[in-house]
Design an enzyme around this catalytic site. Structure first.
Site, short mmCIF file in Angstrom:
data_model
loop_
_atom_site.label_atom_id
_atom_site.label_comp_id
_atom_site.label_asym_id
_atom_site.label_seq_id
_atom_site.Cartn_x
_atom_site.Cartn_y
_atom_site.Cartn_z
N ASP A 17 0.83 -1.21 0.00
CA ASP A 17 0.00 0.00 0.00
C ASP A 17 0.87 1.26 0.00
O ASP A 17 2.11 1.19 -0.01
CB ASP A 17 -0.92 -0.07 1.24
CG ASP A 17 -2.28 0.59 1.01
OD1 ASP A 17 -2.42 1.38 0.07
OD2 ASP A 17 -3.19 0.31 1.82
N GLU A 71 -1.11 1.80 -5.12
CA GLU A 71 -0.94 3.24 -4.87
C GLU A 71 -2.05 4.04 -5.55
O GLU A 71 -1.91 5.23 -5.79
CB GLU A 71 0.48 3.73 -5.20
CG GLU A 71 0.99 3.42 -6.57
CD GLU A 71 0.28 4.25 -7.63
OE1 GLU A 71 -0.69 3.72 -8.20
OE2 GLU A 71 0.71 5.38 -7.91
N TRP A 72 -3.18 3.33 -5.80
CA TRP A 72 -4.45 3.96 -6.19
C TRP A 72 -4.38 4.68 -7.54
O TRP A 72 -5.17 5.58 -7.80
CB TRP A 72 -4.94 4.91 -5.08
CG TRP A 72 -4.67 4.40 -3.70
CD1 TRP A 72 -5.07 3.17 -3.22
CD2 TRP A 72 -3.94 5.03 -2.65
NE1 TRP A 72 -4.63 3.02 -1.93
CE2 TRP A 72 -3.94 4.15 -1.55
CE3 TRP A 72 -3.31 6.27 -2.51
CZ2 TRP A 72 -3.31 4.45 -0.34
CZ3 TRP A 72 -2.69 6.57 -1.31
CH2 TRP A 72 -2.69 5.66 -0.24
N GLY A 73 -3.38 4.34 -8.33
CA GLY A 73 -3.26 4.97 -9.65
C GLY A 73 -2.61 6.34 -9.62
O GLY A 73 -2.48 7.00 -10.65
N ASP A 123 -10.32 3.52 -3.31
CA ASP A 123 -10.98 2.30 -2.82
C ASP A 123 -12.40 2.16 -3.37
O ASP A 123 -13.13 3.14 -3.54
CB ASP A 123 -11.05 2.33 -1.30
CG ASP A 123 -9.68 2.11 -0.68
OD1 ASP A 123 -8.70 1.99 -1.43
OD2 ASP A 123 -9.61 2.06 0.56
C1 GLA Z 1 -6.00 1.44 1.56
C2 GLA Z 1 -6.18 0.40 0.46
C3 GLA Z 1 -7.28 -0.56 0.84
C4 GLA Z 1 -6.95 -1.22 2.16
C5 GLA Z 1 -6.73 -0.18 3.24
C6 GLA Z 1 -6.17 -0.79 4.52
O1 GLA Z 1 -7.13 2.26 1.66
O2 GLA Z 1 -6.46 1.03 -0.76
O3 GLA Z 1 -7.49 -1.52 -0.17
O4 GLA Z 1 -5.82 -2.04 2.00
O5 GLA Z 1 -5.78 0.80 2.81
O6 GLA Z 1 -5.97 0.15 5.51
#
Ligand code: GLA
Length: 374
Positions: free
Chosen positions: A159, A192-194, A214
């Site tokens: 993450d 890393e969410w893009g 998310d």
């Molecule tokens: C981030 C990630 C999620 C999850 C949470 C855990 O938000 O994108 O998928 O792993 O952390 O805290």
């Protein structure tokens, strides 16, 4: 595949060939990160349902169920503990498990999961702290990779919280090197969410990369830091040229069975993920699911689309307001213009041999998913 996003039913047209529908460029050639995940990874992850309320009894219960109720045999192989399993680092800097939640330790749990014919995954973060405030791997990358290998870890979700000014490409390459140095095959899931567009640099670094923030158990829209299912699909769809065997776009884990959507909506969720060659990580309580949830997650014909060995991500090929047609070329594709067999993958039925056009009624927020060929 046709999906209907609004609440009015409609009839729809379908393109019948990959060439007519998709006009897809061939995927980029290139080496893969580590030879793993040649089809999108499938498994279960604790986060969407349990968040930080995760412990060894729950993970064992999930693994037991997966091994006995057909989930494992449908292809779901990784059991991944997400955030909040961690205890403190020991006096030498090695990470430990939370002793209250995982009293037997992670190695024992990993052995247990393996004894069920499943693989075991874990979660860390490239920053000082995880998103849940547990110790991250920054400055401990090689030490943590070694620990995971000793524990028998097969999959690492890595993450991006508390990373400050760190460069994502460098940070993920460092962990990829550390995992490689252990000699154990470990799938690397980049999360890393893009933010830094990993689809442009991660093909040889990790096996999957999150493309968005998310997911949340809602149909559409943005909610603080998360997005509904079709909004996530909208963000992930244009990235189709970057996916291929060993390196996948990851629109986040499944919400199927978590209660926020109808079964029709969950069928659309599962269909979209399969069309997008997405990793299929179930995010529900597999040990307590309804027959309808089980039927969705275990639809082997839809799973076969997701797992198609050609590894080409499908895409939206037509849109008229809330009506959309998506198409995905498959390994056993056939020449355009021929009459082809059409199979409805949710009715589990052959619905005819046609050329050029097929029409069907799509229920509100629903999907008709067809396999064409043969
Ligand atoms: C981030 C990630 C999620 C999850 C949470 C855990 O938000 O994108 O998928 O792993 O952390 O805290």
């Amino acid at each position: 595949m046709q999906i209907l996003r609004n609440l009015a039913a409609a009839a729809a047209l379908f393109c019948l060939t990959a060439s007519a529908c998709a006009q897809a460029a061939p995927p980029k050639a290139g080496e893969v990160a580590n030879g793993l995940a040649m089809t999108p990874p499938m498994g279960w992850n604790s986060w969407n349902k349990f968040a930080c309320n995760i412990d060894e009894a729950t993970v064992k219960r999930i693994a037991d169920t997966m091994a006995s109720n057909g989930v494992r045999d449908a292809g779901y192989q990784y059991v991944v503990i997400d955030d909040c399993w961690h205890g403190p680092r020991d006096e030498n800097g090695f990470i430990t498990a939370d002793p209250a939640k995982f009293p037997s330790g992670i190695k024992a749990l990993s052995d247990y999961v393996h004894s069920k014919g499943l693989k075991f995954g874990i979660y860390s973060d490239a920053g000082r702290l995880t998103c849940g405030g547990r110790p991250g791997s920054q400055g401990h990358e090689f030490q943590d990779a070694l620990t995971y290998a000793r524990w028998g870890v097969d999959y690492l979700k890595y993450d991006w919280c508390s990373t400050g000014t760190r460069n994502a490409e460098e940070a993920y390459k460092l962990m990829a090197d550390a995992l490689r140095a252990t000699g154990r095959p470990i799938v690397l899931s980049i999360c890393e969410w893009g933010t830094s567009k990993p689809w442009l640099w991660a093909e040889k670094v990790g096996n999957l990369w999150r493309t968005t923030g998310d997911i949340t158990d809602k149909w559409e829209g943005k909610f603080d830091y998360s997005w509904g299912v079709v909004s996530i699909a909208d963000m992930n769809e244009p990235l189709w040229p970057h996916a291929g065997p060993g390196h996948w776009n990851d629109p986040d884990m499944l919400e199927i069975g978590n209660g926020g959507l109808s079964d029709a909506e969950y069928r659309s969720h599962f269909s979209l993920w399969a069309m997008m060659a997405a990793p299929l990580m179930a995010g529900n309580d597999i040990a307590n699911m309804t027959p309808a949830t089980r039927d969705i997650l275990l639809n082997k014909e839809v799973i076969a689309v997701d797992q198609d060995r050609l590894g080409r991500q499908g895409r939206r090929v037509w849109k008229d307001g809330d009506r959309e047609v998506w198409a995905r070329p498959l390994a056993d594709g056939y020449p355009a213009g021929l009459k082809a067999g059409v199979r409805d993958l949710w009715l589990h039925k052959d619905v005819g041999r046609v050329a050029g056009r097929y029409s069907a009624t799509v229920e509100p927020h629903g999907v008709v998913m067809l396999r064409i060929g043969g």
